[in-house]
Design a protein around this motif. Structure first.
Motif, PDB file in Angstrom:
ATOM      1  N   LEU A 128       0.763  -1.255   0.015  1.00  0.00           N
ATOM      2  CA  LEU A 128       0.082  -0.087   0.009  1.00  0.00           C
ATOM      3  C   LEU A 128       0.789   1.324  -0.065  1.00  0.00           C
ATOM      4  N   LEU A 129       2.029   1.211   0.648  1.00  0.00           N
ATOM      5  CA  LEU A 129       2.758   2.331   1.091  1.00  0.00           C
ATOM      6  C   LEU A 129       3.334   2.784  -0.466  1.00  0.00           C
ATOM      7  N   LYS A 130       4.080   1.574  -1.098  1.00  0.00           N
ATOM      8  CA  LYS A 130       4.726   1.708  -2.403  1.00  0.00           C
ATOM      9  C   LYS A 130       3.621   2.074  -3.659  1.00  0.00           C
ATOM     10  N   ALA A 131       2.534   1.391  -3.561  1.00  0.00           N
ATOM     11  CA  ALA A 131       1.729   1.599  -4.637  1.00  0.00           C
ATOM     12  C   ALA A 131       1.105   2.952  -4.603  1.00  0.00           C
ATOM     13  N   ASN A 132       0.874   3.513  -3.323  1.00  0.00           N
ATOM     14  CA  ASN A 132       0.674   5.201  -3.196  1.00  0.00           C
ATOM     15  C   ASN A 132       1.737   6.105  -2.891  1.00  0.00           C
ATOM     16  N   GLU A 133       3.001   5.802  -3.304  1.00  0.00           N
ATOM     17  CA  GLU A 133       4.034   6.412  -3.080  1.00  0.00           C
ATOM     18  C   GLU A 133       4.124   7.805  -3.212  1.00  0.00           C
ATOM     19  N   GLY A 134       4.483   8.602  -2.205  1.00  0.00           N
ATOM     20  CA  GLY A 134       4.108  10.273  -2.262  1.00  0.00           C
ATOM     21  C   GLY A 134       2.760  10.771  -1.749  1.00  0.00           C
ATOM     22  N   LYS A 135       1.926   9.629  -1.854  1.00  0.00           N
ATOM     23  CA  LYS A 135       0.565  10.118  -1.545  1.00  0.00           C
ATOM     24  C   LYS A 135       0.247   9.700  -0.037  1.00  0.00           C
ATOM     25  N   VAL A 136       0.824   8.873   0.571  1.00  0.00           N
ATOM     26  CA  VAL A 136       0.404   8.506   1.975  1.00  0.00           C
ATOM     27  C   VAL A 136       1.693   8.260   2.486  1.00  0.00           C
ATOM     28  N   SER A 137       1.705   8.210   3.925  1.00  0.00           N
ATOM     29  CA  SER A 137       2.854   8.201   4.847  1.00  0.00           C
ATOM     30  C   SER A 137       2.736   6.702   5.681  1.00  0.00           C
ATOM     31  N   GLU A 138       3.624   6.431   6.259  1.00  0.00           N
ATOM     32  CA  GLU A 138       3.480   5.036   6.959  1.00  0.00           C
ATOM     33  C   GLU A 138       2.248   5.114   8.089  1.00  0.00           C
ATOM     34  N   GLU A 139       2.276   6.331   8.705  1.00  0.00           N
ATOM     35  CA  GLU A 139       1.443   6.542   9.455  1.00  0.00           C
ATOM     36  C   GLU A 139      -0.162   6.426   9.017  1.00  0.00           C
ATOM     37  N   ASP A 140      -0.222   6.936   7.690  1.00  0.00           N
ATOM     38  CA  ASP A 140      -1.506   6.824   6.952  1.00  0.00           C
ATOM     39  C   ASP A 140      -1.972   5.435   6.897  1.00  0.00           C
TER      40      ASP A 140
END
Length: 442
Positions: A317-329
């Protein structure tokens, strides 16, 4: 070429793909020959440059491109052959990309991480119990709805003397000169003590009061100032009344009935209230239907006991949405995503085993219902029915076809839930609005 699967747990694994020169070189050479036929290189006629020069100029980039195409195709084909269900997308394991010598290396090995579930087992029978909630519309709810409609369709009057719940329009000034505006004060917003000063007054009367103490809520909105300014307001103010505004409730007559429901839909007070009860029941039970189905989903999700590859999915999820979401998100939203994914796996399994499919006509019908609801809520309604086909087509063709796929999934999900309800033990339970609110909060 060699492909190896290494299962590291019950739901995560790595896939290693080994390539040798025979796996990719023929395709690389073929593409370079095509380049040579079309290459426009200075000093040579078009398509007449030596193959060796073309290979030197473009060989590495073509090699990388062809290997990536081979990897993508072979990995996808390999995973399709497996009995488990792959989740998300394979994640390449990059140890040291700079260590690859594309000019001299002939053998390559690439590794990917995957997340999966081995199987989805769900048996539908009457051992699964759920409640089918239906809301009872009580007299108070009907009377409140009628009162709101009578007020909404009421007539504005300007009486000589004010009463409770009137609106007083006039000039409000601070004694120190810091504030001076014409505005309307809703008496319903004043506290019990202060409101007494505003009842029984007439146009031209002057009232002294402290707005910060008298106005219970929405002080900034009523005074038309920013919230920070409202916090600083206080002290003695003078309000000079210019006009008194009052909304008189609409009479329970044919004119009112026609305004609410259209010409000749109801003709008596009893029919009017019955229609209100019907609409309230319909609206309430849309909400209870959603609640009932969410509870059924929860029950089946718990029963299926699907073990998701949590760490893999969070990384994906983090890599698929890179730049759009953070680890906290991702951490925050993962529980909701996991619940939706689990239900999707269950729903698809039930649909597959029982040949449940969404038809195109059903997608159109569901989209029409959605559009009608949106138009009705915006006050347009029936007059836009002639343009329904245009609205539906525009929506379904939007978002690069994703809207159609979402509606297709929604229709299939509805059909799956209807199928589930027929198979499990579903007991109707009638509740009132207060009980329903309690259920939602818990």
């Amino acid at each position: 070429m060699e492909i190896k699967l290494d299962k590291q747990s019950s739901n995560q694994a790595s896939v290693k793909i080994s390539l040798n020169e025979a796996d990719y070189q023929p395709k690389v050479d073929a593409k370079l020959k095509d380049y040579a036929k079309q290459a426009n290189i200075k000093g040579f006629r078009p398509g007449k440059a030596p193959f060796g020069m073309v290979k030197k100029m473009y060989g590495t980039s073509v090699l990388v491109e062809e290997i990536n195409e081979i990897l993508s195709k072979e990995l996808n084909n390999y995973l399709k052959e497996q009995t488990f269900k792959v989740l998300g997308d394979p994640l390449p394991v990059i140890t040291d990309a700079d260590a690859i010598d594309w000019k001299n290396q002939t053998d390559f090995e690439f590794e990917y991480k995957i997340g999966f579930v081995e199987k989805v087992d769900i048996t539908l029978d009457d051992s699964i119990k759920a409640s089918d909630y239906k809301l009872k519309v009580d007299k108070k709810a009907i009377e409140d709805a009628v009162a709101n409609l009578r007020s909404q369709y009421g007539k504005m009057t300007n009486p000589e003397e004010s009463q409770e719940n009137d609106f007083l329009y006039g000039d409000l000034k601070a004694e120190d000169g810091s504030y001076d505006k014409a505005l309307s004060i809703p008496l319903s917003k004043l506290d019990g003590r202060s409101v007494k000063k505003f009842i029984g007054v007439k146009a031209g009367d002057v009232i002294e009061f402290d707005p910060s103490k008298a106005i219970k809520t929405d002080l900034a909105e009523i005074l038309n100032v920013e919230a920070e300014e409202a916090e600083a307001i206080g002290g003695n103010f003078i309000f000079t009344i210019q006009n008194i505004n009052r909304t008189e409730d609409a009479s329970m007559d044919q004119e009112f009935f026609d305004k609410v429901f259209g010409p000749d839909q109801v003709s008596t007070e009893e029919e009017f209230k019955a229609k209100i009860e019907e609409i309230l029941s319909e609206n309430y039970n849309k909400e209870t239907k959603v609640f009932t189905e969410e509870k059924i989903k929860d029950t089946l999700t718990e029963k299926a006991k699907i073990d998701l590859p949590e760490s893999f999915l969070k990384e994906w999820l983090l890599k698929a949405n890179e730049g759009k979401v953070s680890e906290e998100d991702v951490e925050k939203e993962y529980p909701v995503y996991a619940k939706q994914l689990t239900w999707s796996l269950i729903s698809n399994k039930i649909a597959e085993e029982n040949e449940i499919k969404a038809e195109h006509e059903e997608v159109i019908a569901k989209t029409q219902d959605m559009v009608r609801e949106q138009l009705a809520s915006s006050g347009l309604g029936a007059q836009m029915e002639d343009n329904m086909e245009m609205f539906v087509n525009n929506y379904l063709q939007g978002n690069e076809g994703q809207n159609y796929m979402q509606m297709l999934t929604a229709v299939q999900n509805d059909k799956v839930l209807d199928f589930v309800k027929d198979k499990i033990s579903l007991k109707e339970e009638k509740i009132d609005v207060e009980k329903f609110k309690e259920l939602i909060q818990n």
